[in-house]
Design an enzyme around this catalytic site. Structure first.
Site, mmCIF file in Angstrom:
data_model
loop_
_atom_site.group_PDB
_atom_site.id
_atom_site.type_symbol
_atom_site.label_atom_id
_atom_site.label_comp_id
_atom_site.label_asym_id
_atom_site.label_seq_id
_atom_site.Cartn_x
_atom_site.Cartn_y
_atom_site.Cartn_z
ATOM 1 N N PHE A 161 0.252 2.634 1.456
ATOM 2 C CA PHE A 161 1.368 3.221 0.709
ATOM 3 C C PHE A 161 1.019 4.618 0.220
ATOM 4 O O PHE A 161 1.882 5.476 0.099
ATOM 5 C CB PHE A 161 1.719 2.312 -0.482
ATOM 6 C CG PHE A 161 3.192 2.079 -0.637
ATOM 7 C CD1 PHE A 161 3.891 2.725 -1.637
ATOM 8 C CD2 PHE A 161 3.868 1.246 0.232
ATOM 9 C CE1 PHE A 161 5.256 2.542 -1.784
ATOM 10 C CE2 PHE A 161 5.232 1.038 0.090
ATOM 11 C CZ PHE A 161 5.927 1.697 -0.925
ATOM 12 N N LEU A 188 2.890 -6.585 -0.309
ATOM 13 C CA LEU A 188 3.490 -7.901 -0.084
ATOM 14 C C LEU A 188 3.177 -8.467 1.289
ATOM 15 O O LEU A 188 3.268 -9.675 1.496
ATOM 16 C CB LEU A 188 5.011 -7.844 -0.295
ATOM 17 C CG LEU A 188 5.490 -7.734 -1.737
ATOM 18 C CD1 LEU A 188 7.007 -7.700 -1.782
ATOM 19 C CD2 LEU A 188 4.949 -8.879 -2.593
ATOM 20 N N ILE A 235 1.861 1.227 -7.681
ATOM 21 C CA ILE A 235 2.064 2.062 -8.877
ATOM 22 C C ILE A 235 3.440 1.755 -9.445
ATOM 23 O O ILE A 235 4.433 1.781 -8.723
ATOM 24 C CB ILE A 235 1.948 3.562 -8.544
ATOM 25 C CG1 ILE A 235 0.560 3.866 -7.979
ATOM 26 C CG2 ILE A 235 2.246 4.405 -9.786
ATOM 27 C CD1 ILE A 235 0.359 5.312 -7.559
ATOM 28 N N GLU A 277 10.401 2.402 -11.582
ATOM 29 C CA GLU A 277 11.430 2.255 -12.623
ATOM 30 C C GLU A 277 11.904 0.816 -12.801
ATOM 31 O O GLU A 277 12.566 0.498 -13.785
ATOM 32 C CB GLU A 277 12.642 3.132 -12.259
ATOM 33 C CG GLU A 277 12.335 4.618 -12.200
ATOM 34 C CD GLU A 277 13.529 5.389 -11.657
ATOM 35 O OE1 GLU A 277 13.484 6.622 -11.670
ATOM 36 O OE2 GLU A 277 14.519 4.732 -11.222
ATOM 37 N N THR A 278 11.634 -0.046 -11.822
ATOM 38 C CA THR A 278 12.271 -1.373 -11.845
ATOM 39 C C THR A 278 11.245 -2.498 -11.919
ATOM 40 O O THR A 278 10.040 -2.261 -11.894
ATOM 41 C CB THR A 278 13.118 -1.577 -10.558
ATOM 42 O OG1 THR A 278 12.217 -1.700 -9.447
ATOM 43 C CG2 THR A 278 14.078 -0.413 -10.358
ATOM 44 N N HIS A 321 10.428 -4.311 -9.701
ATOM 45 C CA HIS A 321 9.781 -4.524 -8.407
ATOM 46 C C HIS A 321 8.257 -4.448 -8.507
ATOM 47 O O HIS A 321 7.544 -5.125 -7.759
ATOM 48 C CB HIS A 321 10.301 -3.499 -7.393
ATOM 49 C CG HIS A 321 10.039 -3.908 -5.987
ATOM 50 N ND1 HIS A 321 9.587 -3.041 -5.036
ATOM 51 C CD2 HIS A 321 10.167 -5.101 -5.367
ATOM 52 C CE1 HIS A 321 9.432 -3.676 -3.895
ATOM 53 N NE2 HIS A 321 9.795 -4.931 -4.062
ATOM 54 N N ASN A 368 -10.217 -8.716 -3.487
ATOM 55 C CA ASN A 368 -8.931 -8.075 -3.718
ATOM 56 C C ASN A 368 -9.117 -6.674 -4.291
ATOM 57 O O ASN A 368 -9.456 -6.515 -5.460
ATOM 58 C CB ASN A 368 -8.074 -8.924 -4.671
ATOM 59 C CG ASN A 368 -6.651 -8.396 -4.762
ATOM 60 O OD1 ASN A 368 -6.367 -7.274 -4.309
ATOM 61 N ND2 ASN A 368 -5.765 -9.174 -5.349
HETATM 62 N N1 LIG Z 1 6.094 -0.026 -4.225
HETATM 63 C C1 LIG Z 1 4.982 -0.418 -3.509
HETATM 64 C C2 LIG Z 1 5.072 -1.303 -2.437
HETATM 65 N N2 LIG Z 1 6.284 -1.803 -2.075
HETATM 66 C C3 LIG Z 1 6.534 -2.335 -0.739
HETATM 67 C C4 LIG Z 1 6.218 -3.824 -0.644
HETATM 68 O O1 LIG Z 1 4.821 -4.066 -0.717
HETATM 69 C C5 LIG Z 1 6.719 -4.387 0.696
HETATM 70 O O2 LIG Z 1 6.088 -3.670 1.745
HETATM 71 C C6 LIG Z 1 8.220 -4.254 0.835
HETATM 72 O O3 LIG Z 1 8.844 -4.863 -0.279
HETATM 73 C C7 LIG Z 1 8.738 -4.886 2.140
HETATM 74 O O4 LIG Z 1 8.371 -6.243 2.172
HETATM 75 N N3 LIG Z 1 3.953 -1.677 -1.767
HETATM 76 C C8 LIG Z 1 2.727 -1.178 -2.114
HETATM 77 O O5 LIG Z 1 1.710 -1.526 -1.491
HETATM 78 N N4 LIG Z 1 2.614 -0.315 -3.158
HETATM 79 C C9 LIG Z 1 3.703 0.089 -3.874
HETATM 80 O O6 LIG Z 1 3.563 0.894 -4.841
HETATM 81 C C1 LIG Z 2 5.709 -0.898 -7.196
HETATM 82 C C2 LIG Z 2 7.012 -0.574 -6.643
HETATM 83 O O1 LIG Z 2 7.642 -1.350 -5.951
HETATM 84 C C3 LIG Z 2 7.588 0.722 -7.064
HETATM 85 O O2 LIG Z 2 6.851 1.758 -6.455
HETATM 86 C C4 LIG Z 2 9.032 0.829 -6.667
HETATM 87 O O3 LIG Z 2 9.569 1.812 -7.495
HETATM 88 P P1 LIG Z 2 10.967 1.536 -8.245
HETATM 89 O O4 LIG Z 2 10.708 0.348 -9.182
HETATM 90 O O5 LIG Z 2 11.254 2.814 -9.014
HETATM 91 O O6 LIG Z 2 11.996 1.229 -7.188
#
Ligand SMILES: Nc1c(NC[C@H](O)[C@H](O)[C@H](O)CO)[nH]c(=O)[nH]c1=O
Ligand SMILES: CC(=O)[C@@H](O)COP(=O)(O)O
Length: 140
Positions: free
Chosen positions: A11, A43, A68, A71-72, A74, A98
């Site tokens: 990422f 993921l 990192i 905003e959400t 997620h 890990n």
């Molecule tokens: N926001 C970050 C992600 N998001 C992506 C998810 O890991 C995944 O690839 C997606 O939801 C599709 O299944 N991944 C990271 O490794 N680091 C991030 O900051």
């Molecule tokens: C960790 C994440 O999924 C993040 O980078 C996504 O950013 P946002 O929560 O602003 O959509």
């Protein structure tokens, strides 16, 4: 010599490069080699490790990535579920370290990715080595 697979969620390129350097250095110090497999995000890391386990090609695994907070909500899902998936595999007796950083900002990530600072990639490699050693100890 053991064969490790580094499964990286690519990422943030510059951070992953440092984490992988740290992991590789730790493995090489013990005479081990590693291949690298890249997946889109954290993921996907547990599933990729599960697939690689089934191949029977590797002795241990190191998960590498950076999550990192945005905003959400997620962040909680990505950070928590990737860690949960990896822990489930570890509880199945698979030697995994890990090294997926879950941090608030770039600055925190940089300090932890840098092999000359907190070296979390090297730390993850050391954890995988420790679990591989336990596998051998308890298998006898
Ligand atoms: N926001 C970050 C992600 N998001 C992506 C998810 O890991 C995944 O690839 C997606 O939801 C599709 O299944 N991944 C990271 O490794 N680091 C991030 O900051
Ligand atoms: C960790 C994440 O999924 C993040 O980078 C996504 O950013 P946002 O929560 O602003 O959509």
């Amino acid at each position: 010599m053991a064969k490790f697979l580094i499964v990286e969620a690519r990422f943030y390129d510059h951070l992953n490069d440092m984490l992988i350097d740290g992991a590789r250095e730790a493995l090489a110090a013990e005479g081990h080699e590693a291949e690298v497999l890249t997946v889109p995000g954290a993921l996907e890391v547990p599933g990729a490790i599960a697939m690689a386990v089934d191949s029977g090609q590797y002795d241990g695994f190191i998960a590498i990535g950076v999550v990192i907070r945005g905003e959400t909500f997620h962040f909680e899902i990505v950070a928590g579920e990737s860690a949960r998936g990896i822990m489930a595999l570890t509880m199945d007796g698979i030697a995994i370290g890990n090294g997926i950083l879950t941090v608030e900002n770039d600055e925190q990530a940089l300090v932890r990715a840098d092999p000359k600072q907190k070296n979390k990639g090297g730390e993850a490699a050391q954890a995988a080595l420790a679990l591989l050693d336990l596998q051998g100890r308890f298998a006898r």
